[in-house]
Scaffold this motif. Structure first.
Motif, PDB file in Angstrom:
ATOM      1  N   GLU A  48       0.837  -1.199   0.000  1.00 18.60           N
ATOM      2  CA  GLU A  48       0.000   0.000   0.000  1.00 18.60           C
ATOM      3  C   GLU A  48       0.874   1.252   0.000  1.00 18.60           C
ATOM      4  N   ALA A  49       0.424   2.267  -0.708  1.00 20.13           N
ATOM      5  CA  ALA A  49       1.146   3.538  -0.731  1.00 20.13           C
ATOM      6  C   ALA A  49       1.083   4.163   0.656  1.00 20.13           C
ATOM      7  N   ALA A  50       2.212   4.603   1.136  1.00 18.96           N
ATOM      8  CA  ALA A  50       2.283   5.279   2.436  1.00 18.96           C
ATOM      9  C   ALA A  50       2.691   6.722   2.166  1.00 18.96           C
ATOM     10  N   ARG A  51       3.699   7.188   2.821  1.00 17.44           N
ATOM     11  CA  ARG A  51       4.165   8.565   2.679  1.00 17.44           C
ATOM     12  C   ARG A  51       4.866   8.766   1.342  1.00 17.44           C
ATOM     13  N   GLY A  52       4.521   9.843   0.637  1.00 16.48           N
ATOM     14  CA  GLY A  52       5.183  10.131  -0.624  1.00 16.48           C
ATOM     15  C   GLY A  52       4.234  10.748  -1.636  1.00 16.48           C
ATOM     16  N   VAL A  53       4.668  10.760  -2.885  1.00 14.14           N
ATOM     17  CA  VAL A  53       3.884  11.304  -3.990  1.00 14.14           C
ATOM     18  C   VAL A  53       3.671  10.178  -4.992  1.00 14.14           C
ATOM     19  N   TRP A  54       2.396   9.965  -5.360  1.00  9.99           N
ATOM     20  CA  TRP A  54       2.041   8.866  -6.246  1.00  9.99           C
ATOM     21  C   TRP A  54       1.257   9.438  -7.416  1.00  9.99           C
ATOM     22  N   LEU A  55       1.951   9.738  -8.484  1.00  9.86           N
ATOM     23  CA  LEU A  55       1.347  10.290  -9.695  1.00  9.86           C
ATOM     24  C   LEU A  55       1.482   9.275 -10.824  1.00  9.86           C
ATOM     25  N   PRO A  56       0.617   9.349 -11.830  1.00  6.68           N
ATOM     26  CA  PRO A  56       0.789   8.431 -12.960  1.00  6.68           C
ATOM     27  C   PRO A  56       2.160   8.623 -13.608  1.00  6.68           C
ATOM     28  N   GLY A  57       2.941   7.564 -13.647  1.00  7.97           N
ATOM     29  CA  GLY A  57       4.254   7.624 -14.269  1.00  7.97           C
ATOM     30  C   GLY A  57       5.376   8.082 -13.362  1.00  7.97           C
ATOM     31  N   ARG A  58       5.070   8.462 -12.110  1.00  9.42           N
ATOM     32  CA  ARG A  58       6.123   8.901 -11.180  1.00  9.42           C
ATOM     33  C   ARG A  58       5.684   8.569  -9.763  1.00  9.42           C
ATOM     34  N   CYS A  59       6.459   7.735  -9.105  1.00  9.58           N
ATOM     35  CA  CYS A  59       6.157   7.329  -7.735  1.00  9.58           C
ATOM     36  C   CYS A  59       7.398   7.522  -6.880  1.00  9.58           C
ATOM     37  N   VAL A  60       7.258   8.288  -5.807  1.00 11.92           N
ATOM     38  CA  VAL A  60       8.378   8.552  -4.909  1.00 11.92           C
ATOM     39  C   VAL A  60       7.860   8.475  -3.481  1.00 11.92           C
ATOM     40  N   GLY A  61       8.498   7.641  -2.680  1.00 13.43           N
ATOM     41  CA  GLY A  61       8.130   7.580  -1.268  1.00 13.43           C
ATOM     42  C   GLY A  61       8.203   6.172  -0.719  1.00 13.43           C
ATOM     43  N   GLU A  62       7.465   5.972   0.367  1.00 18.66           N
ATOM     44  CA  GLU A  62       7.469   4.684   1.053  1.00 18.66           C
ATOM     45  C   GLU A  62       6.170   3.938   0.784  1.00 18.66           C
TER      46      GLU A  62
END
Length: 171
Positions: A48-62
């Protein structure tokens, strides 16, 4: 990404650092269990996406999953270098998009222990069929192409309406 002494140091770009709220990621070399290159960036994402930025084509975080916490900094236009780590690391997996990941993979591969266990989420490679490959008998009846009979009339059983009022000219 560099190896400095006993640590793997991942330096993030300005946008990635802003999204991840950190500029560098330091991992113990002794925690490295597997390293590989994934051409499809989305395959390194798990849990599951936790802390960070989750955009189409770019995912950064935990991300948080059954295997533990993962750190990702991946982009759709670049392959991802994936490192599976042991319990000495704060993360179970780190995946980072790099323009040319093969030389980095070769450089890190020398630090992977020979007795390292394969990551949990990769299917085992086997030769030939396995006992579970055979169809299992079931108590369910075989499906048929015939529709089940119903008491409701179908679309062809409805009588055509003839009692519709004629349209009137509204002005």
């Amino acid at each position: 990404m560099t190896v400095e002494g006993s640590e793997i140091v991942v330096r993030l770009g300005p946008r990635e650092a802003l999204a991840a709220r950190r500029r560098t990621l330091r991992l113990p070399v002794s925690a490295l269990r597997a390293v590989g290159v994934e051409r499809s960036w989305w395959r390194v994402l798990r849990g599951e996406a936790a802390r960070g930025v989750w955009l189409p084509g770019r995912c950064v975080g935990e991300r948080q999953g059954p295997a533990g916490r993962d750190f990702v900094a991946v982009r759709a236009e670049a392959p991802a270098l994936q490192m599976d780590l042991g319990p000495a690391s704060p993360y179970a997996r780190v995946a980072v998009s790099v323009p040319d990941p093969e030389p980095t993979e070769r450089a890190l591969h020398v630090f992977v222990p020979k007795d390292a266990v394969e990551p949990l989420d990769r299917p085992e490679q086997t030769d030939g069929p396995q006992p579970t490959d055979r169809p299992q008998p079931t108590d369910q009846p075989e499906p048929t192409d015939q529709p089940e009979p119903t008491d409701r009339p179908g679309p062809t059983d409805r009588p055509e309406r003839t009692d519709r009022p004629e349209e009137t000219d509204r002005r």
